[in-house]
Design a protein around this motif. Structure first.
Motif, mmCIF file in Angstrom:
data_model
loop_
_atom_site.group_PDB
_atom_site.id
_atom_site.type_symbol
_atom_site.label_atom_id
_atom_site.label_comp_id
_atom_site.label_asym_id
_atom_site.label_seq_id
_atom_site.Cartn_x
_atom_site.Cartn_y
_atom_site.Cartn_z
ATOM 1 N N GLU A 130 -0.340 -2.745 8.436
ATOM 2 C CA GLU A 130 0.095 -3.484 6.883
ATOM 3 C C GLU A 130 0.467 -4.682 7.031
ATOM 4 O OE1 GLU A 130 3.142 0.082 6.163
ATOM 5 O OE2 GLU A 130 2.673 -1.062 4.555
ATOM 6 N N ASP A 179 0.793 -1.048 0.032
ATOM 7 C CA ASP A 179 -0.083 -0.016 0.029
ATOM 8 C C ASP A 179 0.826 1.415 -0.156
ATOM 9 O OD1 ASP A 179 -1.646 2.125 0.650
ATOM 10 O OD2 ASP A 179 -3.015 0.632 1.747
ATOM 11 N N VAL A 180 0.731 2.160 -1.182
ATOM 12 C CA VAL A 180 1.925 3.223 -1.446
ATOM 13 C C VAL A 180 1.342 4.136 -0.438
ATOM 14 C CG1 VAL A 180 2.439 5.082 -2.854
ATOM 15 C CG2 VAL A 180 2.180 2.607 -3.768
ATOM 16 N N THR A 181 0.070 4.227 -0.276
ATOM 17 C CA THR A 181 -0.565 5.303 0.758
ATOM 18 C C THR A 181 -0.031 5.046 2.239
ATOM 19 O OG1 THR A 181 -2.411 5.125 -0.686
ATOM 20 C CG2 THR A 181 -2.550 6.698 1.485
ATOM 21 N N LEU A 182 -0.114 3.954 2.586
ATOM 22 C CA LEU A 182 0.309 3.609 3.934
ATOM 23 C C LEU A 182 1.990 3.849 4.258
ATOM 24 C CD1 LEU A 182 -2.012 0.730 5.308
ATOM 25 C CD2 LEU A 182 -2.023 3.343 5.817
ATOM 26 N N VAL A 240 7.530 9.561 -4.980
ATOM 27 C CA VAL A 240 6.442 8.668 -5.202
ATOM 28 C C VAL A 240 5.638 9.142 -6.714
ATOM 29 C CG1 VAL A 240 3.942 8.488 -4.566
ATOM 30 C CG2 VAL A 240 5.733 8.481 -2.724
ATOM 31 N N TYR A 287 8.155 -0.316 -1.987
ATOM 32 C CA TYR A 287 6.846 0.244 -2.384
ATOM 33 C C TYR A 287 6.774 0.702 -3.568
ATOM 34 C CZ TYR A 287 5.613 -0.183 2.674
ATOM 35 O OH TYR A 287 5.307 -0.486 4.054
ATOM 36 N N GLY A 308 3.706 5.597 2.516
ATOM 37 C CA GLY A 308 3.921 6.972 2.217
ATOM 38 C C GLY A 308 3.824 7.855 3.437
ATOM 39 N N ILE A 309 2.474 7.740 3.793
ATOM 40 C CA ILE A 309 2.283 8.372 5.320
ATOM 41 C C ILE A 309 3.417 7.948 6.230
ATOM 42 C CG2 ILE A 309 0.673 8.194 7.209
ATOM 43 C CD1 ILE A 309 -1.703 7.882 5.156
#
Lengths: 215, 93
Positions: free
Chosen positions: A117, A63-66, B26, A209, A68-69
Motif C-alpha cells: 500500500e 484501497d478498501v480491499t487491502l 465495510v 479507509y 479489509g484483508i
C-alpha cells in the motif's frame, strides 16, 4: 525447590503476587500507549472536522480491499496469539511454538500488505512533501490527510515490527523450554501488547479507509 | 489472578464475531446514512475493541485494579478529545 518458585524475586511474597504486579505494570504501560495514540487520534479529529470534504476525497484514494484483508489478518493473528497464551497456560510446548510462529507469519503478512500500500502511495505521488500531487480544490487538505495517514499507520507499523521482534524472542525462549504452566508471564505480557496493537488498527481501518465511501 | 483458562470455543466465537463486525462496518460504509455513518463505524469499532479487551486480553477475568487502570486510560482519552474539540467548537474562528 521447583523452577517456578526460584523465579520469584525476593521482594514478592509469592508467584501469584509477582504475576499480578507484572500484569498491572503491563496495563499501566498500555494506558500510556492509549494516550500516545490518543494524540494522533486527536490530530485526526481536529483536521477531519476542519476539512470534511478533503477527508472523503482522500479516503477514496485508499484501497478498501487491502485494508479489509489486513484487518482480517490482524484479527486472525490476535486469535493465534490468544491460543499461544492458552498453550503456554496448559504447558503445551509444541502448541505454543506453532501458534507463536503463526502469529509472526500473520504479523509479517500484515506488514507486507502495508508495504504494498505504501508503494502505491509513493507511485501515485500521495506522500506528503515536495513530490506530492493531487488534483482538485482540496489538494492542500488532502496532503494533511496523508500526513496523518502516514503518521498513524507508520506508528502502528512500528509497533507491529516491535511486536514481531518480541514474538521471535518468545519463540527462542519457548524452544529452550523456558515456559511452564507455573511461569509463562512473558508470553501473556507480549499477548496483551499484541492485542492492543490490534485494537489500534480496529479504529484506524474505518477512520482512514471508510470515510464517505457511499459518495 | 489471570490463571483462568478460557476454552478454545470462546476464542473462536470472539474471532468469528470480530470478522463479521469487520464485514458489517465495510458494508455499512457504502450506505449513505449521513452523519450517522461515522457514529455507526465508531460504535462497531468500540464493540470490537471491547470483545478483544474482555476475552483476548482476559480483562473479564482480571482484578478490579486492572479495570481501574483501563477505565482511567479511557477516561483521559475522552477528556483529551472532548476538551480539545470543545475548545475548537466554541471559538469564533
Amino acid at each position: 525447590m521447583s523452577e517456578a518458585v526460584s523465579r520469584v524475586a525476593h521482594h514478592f511474597d509469592d508467584a501469584a503476587q509477582q504475576k499480578d504486579a507484572a500484569t498491572l505494570g503491563m496495563w499501566v504501560f498500555l494506558v500510556t500507549e492509549i494516550l500516545f495514540f490518543g494524540g494522533l487520534f486527536l490530530a485526526y479529529v481536529v483536521y477531519r472536522t476542519s476539512f470534511p470534504e478533503a477527508w472523503v476525497e482522500a479516503s477514496h484514494e485508499l484501497d478498501v480491499t487491502l485494508g479489509g484483508i489486513n484487518t482480517a489478518v490482524l484479527i486472525l493473528s490476535s486469535l493465534t496469539m490468544a491460543l499461544a497464551v492458552q498453550a503456554a497456560q496448559l504447558g503445551r510446548r509444541k502448541g505454543l511454538i506453532v501458534f507463536l510462529a503463526l502469529t509472526i507469519l500473520l504479523g509479517g503478512t500484515f506488514l507486507g500488505i502495508k508495504a504494498v500500500e505504501y508503494h502505491h502511495k509513493v507511485v501515485e505521488h500521495h506522500v506528503p512533501g515536495a513530490s506530492f500531487q493531487f488534483h482538485g480544490a482540496n489538494a492542500r487538505a488532502v496532503q494533511i490527510f496523508f500526513s496523518i495517514y502516514f503518521a498513524m499507520t507508520g506508528m502502528h507499523a512500528l509497533h507491529m515490527v516491535i511486536g514481531v521482534g518480541l514474538l521471535l524472542n518468545l519463540m527462542r525462549q519457548g524452544l529452550a523450554g523456558r515456559f511452564t504452566p507455573a511461569w509463562y508471564t512473558p508470553v501473556e505480557m507480549v499477548g496483551l501488547y499484541w492485542h492492543f496493537v490490534d485494537i489500534v488498527w480496529i479504529f484506524l481501518f474505518p477512520l482512514l479507509y471508510l470515510v464517505g465511501r457511499h459518495g | 489472578m489471570s490463571e483462568h483458562v478460557v476454552p478454545r470455543r470462546v476464542y473462536y466465537a470472539i474471532f468469528s464475531t470480530l470478522i463479521v463486525l469487520t464485514g458489517v462496518t465495510v458494508a455499512v460504509s457504502f450506505v449513505d446514512l449521513g452523519p450517522l455513518n461515522t457514529l455507526v463505524a465508531m460504535t462497531i469499532a468500540c464493540v470490537k475493541a471491547t470483545f478483544v479487551v474482555l476475552y483476548f486480553m482476559h480483562a473479564r477475568y482480571g482484578s478490579r485494579l486492572i479495570w481501574v487502570m483501563l477505565g482511567a486510560g479511557v477516561l483521559w482519552l475522552v477528556i483529551l478529545i472532548a476538551l480539545t474539540m470543545g475548545d475548537y467548537a466554541s471559538r469564533g474562528w
